[in-house]
Design a protein around this motif. Structure first.
Motif, PDB file in Angstrom:
ATOM      1  N   ARG A   1       0.815  -1.217   0.000  1.00 47.07           N
ATOM      2  CA  ARG A   1       0.000   0.000   0.000  1.00 47.07           C
ATOM      3  C   ARG A   1       0.851   1.271   0.000  1.00 47.07           C
ATOM      4  NH1 ARG A   1      -4.140  -0.549   4.646  1.00 47.07           N
ATOM      5  NH2 ARG A   1      -2.526  -1.895   5.506  1.00 47.07           N
ATOM      6  N   ARG A   2       2.051   1.211   0.609  1.00 43.18           N
ATOM      7  CA  ARG A   2       2.920   2.406   0.535  1.00 43.18           C
ATOM      8  C   ARG A   2       3.367   2.635  -0.910  1.00 43.18           C
ATOM      9  NH1 ARG A   2       6.550   2.515   6.158  1.00 43.18           N
ATOM     10  NH2 ARG A   2       4.907   1.558   7.403  1.00 43.18           N
ATOM     11  N   VAL A   3       3.705   1.542  -1.624  1.00 41.96           N
ATOM     12  CA  VAL A   3       4.103   1.674  -3.032  1.00 41.96           C
ATOM     13  C   VAL A   3       2.937   2.230  -3.853  1.00 41.96           C
ATOM     14  CG1 VAL A   3       4.869   0.429  -5.106  1.00 41.96           C
ATOM     15  CG2 VAL A   3       5.786  -0.212  -2.860  1.00 41.96           C
ATOM     16  N   ALA A   4       1.721   1.747  -3.571  1.00 44.04           N
ATOM     17  CA  ALA A   4       0.542   2.207  -4.326  1.00 44.04           C
ATOM     18  C   ALA A   4       0.322   3.713  -4.125  1.00 44.04           C
ATOM     19  CB  ALA A   4      -0.693   1.423  -3.905  1.00 44.04           C
ATOM     20  N   ILE A   5       0.528   4.208  -2.903  1.00 41.83           N
ATOM     21  CA  ILE A   5       0.363   5.651  -2.662  1.00 41.83           C
ATOM     22  C   ILE A   5       1.452   6.443  -3.390  1.00 41.83           C
ATOM     23  CG2 ILE A   5       0.327   7.486  -0.918  1.00 41.83           C
ATOM     24  CD1 ILE A   5      -0.867   5.403   1.051  1.00 41.83           C
ATOM     25  N   ALA A   6       2.692   5.928  -3.352  1.00 43.64           N
ATOM     26  CA  ALA A   6       3.788   6.608  -4.065  1.00 43.64           C
ATOM     27  C   ALA A   6       3.459   6.709  -5.552  1.00 43.64           C
ATOM     28  CB  ALA A   6       5.099   5.852  -3.853  1.00 43.64           C
ATOM     29  N   GLN A   7       2.948   5.603  -6.109  1.00 45.74           N
ATOM     30  CA  GLN A   7       2.577   5.559  -7.521  1.00 45.74           C
ATOM     31  C   GLN A   7       1.487   6.594  -7.826  1.00 45.74           C
ATOM     32  OE1 GLN A   7       2.463   1.727  -9.074  1.00 45.74           O
ATOM     33  NE2 GLN A   7       2.593   2.677 -11.090  1.00 45.74           N
ATOM     34  N   LYS A   8       0.494   6.670  -6.956  1.00 43.64           N
ATOM     35  CA  LYS A   8      -0.600   7.634  -7.133  1.00 43.64           C
ATOM     36  C   LYS A   8      -0.061   9.063  -7.127  1.00 43.64           C
ATOM     37  CE  LYS A   8      -4.789   9.292  -4.773  1.00 43.64           C
ATOM     38  NZ  LYS A   8      -5.704   9.073  -3.636  1.00 43.64           N
ATOM     39  N   ILE A   9       0.828   9.368  -6.179  1.00 45.20           N
ATOM     40  CA  ILE A   9       1.364  10.733  -6.093  1.00 45.20           C
ATOM     41  C   ILE A   9       2.149  11.080  -7.360  1.00 45.20           C
ATOM     42  CG2 ILE A   9       2.979  12.249  -4.848  1.00 45.20           C
ATOM     43  CD1 ILE A   9       2.168  10.719  -2.254  1.00 45.20           C
ATOM     44  N   VAL A  10       2.998  10.145  -7.825  1.00 43.84           N
ATOM     45  CA  VAL A  10       3.798  10.398  -9.037  1.00 43.84           C
ATOM     46  C   VAL A  10       2.882  10.601 -10.245  1.00 43.84           C
ATOM     47  CG1 VAL A  10       5.422   9.342 -10.676  1.00 43.84           C
ATOM     48  CG2 VAL A  10       5.905   9.257  -8.213  1.00 43.84           C
ATOM     49  N   GLU A  11       1.846   9.746 -10.371  1.00 41.44           N
ATOM     50  CA  GLU A  11       0.910   9.876 -11.504  1.00 41.44           C
ATOM     51  C   GLU A  11       0.173  11.203 -11.478  1.00 41.44           C
ATOM     52  OE1 GLU A  11      -1.625   6.472 -11.307  1.00 41.44           O
ATOM     53  OE2 GLU A  11      -0.064   5.121 -12.093  1.00 41.44           O
TER      54      GLU A  11
END
Ligand code: THG
Length: 284
Positions: free
Chosen positions: A155-165
């Motif tokens: 879930r931390r990776v998923a949030i990082a991905q969302k922020i970058v996108e």
């Protein structure tokens, strides 16, 4: 991936394989009674003293956090930023979540600062990303959202991905997003370090972005905090953190040692130079 930050006169480059960039954490009234009291009455002397000491100790960037009860950040953040800019020549990291205070500080800042921070929460993304875009800054993205800090790396990776996108969709280049995987205290949960380290490795592999971390959270509540922080710092640098937030005077030697071992210090000049300086100062 290279992130460039600047002051009026200096550029700092953050990236894989380069020397680790140290963000000095000590301009922060949390737990510092005198700094908090003087800030409340608009006195910036202590902040300037702490700024100078950190740069003399080798800080490459200074975090500026003036958030404490009784301080109006909209008035004081630009004043603090102005005072620090007049005292030292390193780029600054504006540690504030109030968009009005950030914008007031961005108006006086000379160069390209780092905004600390945006999170995965919609409200945060909606308020902070337009400022990053308009003022051409870089930004720290925290891997947390309205449910708090996830207890697992997926879930931390998923949030990082969302922020970058979301940053890229807003016209902010990926290199201007620096992810913070966050660390919780190992004293409360001995798996806390592993989750952070795993998150860092996955985000490095999947997104390739620069990463920061407030490394001292790991040791809250435990004795010999500097020992734990030092071990953790070496590990997170090896895992992919390129610009940790630290107490520079306490950790620069371990960071230089880690950089030498990891090939971030070509010919070992930074390591040997720092050793010589400590010898000359009589500290070893
Ligand atoms: N990530 C990001 N930003 C951050 C943090 C983070 N900003 C704030 C914080 N965490 C990093 N800054 C500090 C500042 C002070 C201390 C720790 C982290 C600290 N202070 C002493 C204490 O509480 O014991 C007291 C004062 C002192 O003597 O230094 O430890 O994680 N993006």
């Amino acid at each position: 991936m290279r992130t460039k930050l600047s002051s009026a006169t200096k550029e700092v480059i953050i990236g894989d394989g380069l020397p680790t960039v140290l963000i000095g954490e000590r301009i922060n009234p949390t737990g510092k009674k005198e700094m908090a009291e003087t800030l409340k009455v608009g006195n910036l002397e202590i902040i300037c003293k702490v700024a100078l000491a950190q740069v003399q100790a080798g800080a490459d960037i200074l975090d500026v956090n003036i958030n404490t009860f009784g301080v109006d950040e909209v008035t004081m953040l630009p004043q603090a930023v102005q005072a620090v800019m007049e005292t030292v020549d390193v780029p600054l990291c504006l540690d504030c979540t109030n968009p009005k205070a950030l914008e007031a500080a961005l108006k006086v800042y000379k160069g390209k600062p780092l905004i600390n921070s945006v999170s995965g929460e919609e409200q945060s993304l909606a308020k902070i990303l337009p400022l990053v875009r308009e003022y051409g800054t870089a930004v720290i993205g925290l891997t947390q959202d309205s449910d708090g800090i996830p207890g697992d790396s997926e879930r931390r990776v998923a949030i990082a991905q969302k922020i970058v996108e979301r940053a890229e969709a807003a016209g902010i280049p990926r290199e201007d997003v620096i992810i913070d995987c966050l660390s919780l205290a190992v004293g409360a949960d001995t798996r806390a370090g592993l989750v952070t380290i795993d998150s860092i490795q996955r985000i490095k592999a999947e997104l390739g972005v620069n990463m920061t971390l407030g490394a001292s959270n790991i040791s809250f509540g435990l004795p010999d905090r500097n020992l734990l922080n030092s071990a953790f710092l070496a590990i997170i640098i090896a895992a992919g953190v390129t610009c940790p937030i630290v107490d520079t005077a306490k950790v620069r030697p371990i960071v230089l040692a880690a950089d030498l071992v990891l090939g971030h210090d070509k010919r070992g000049r930074r390591y040997t130079e720092a050793y010589r300086q400590r010898q000359d100062a009589g500290s070893i």
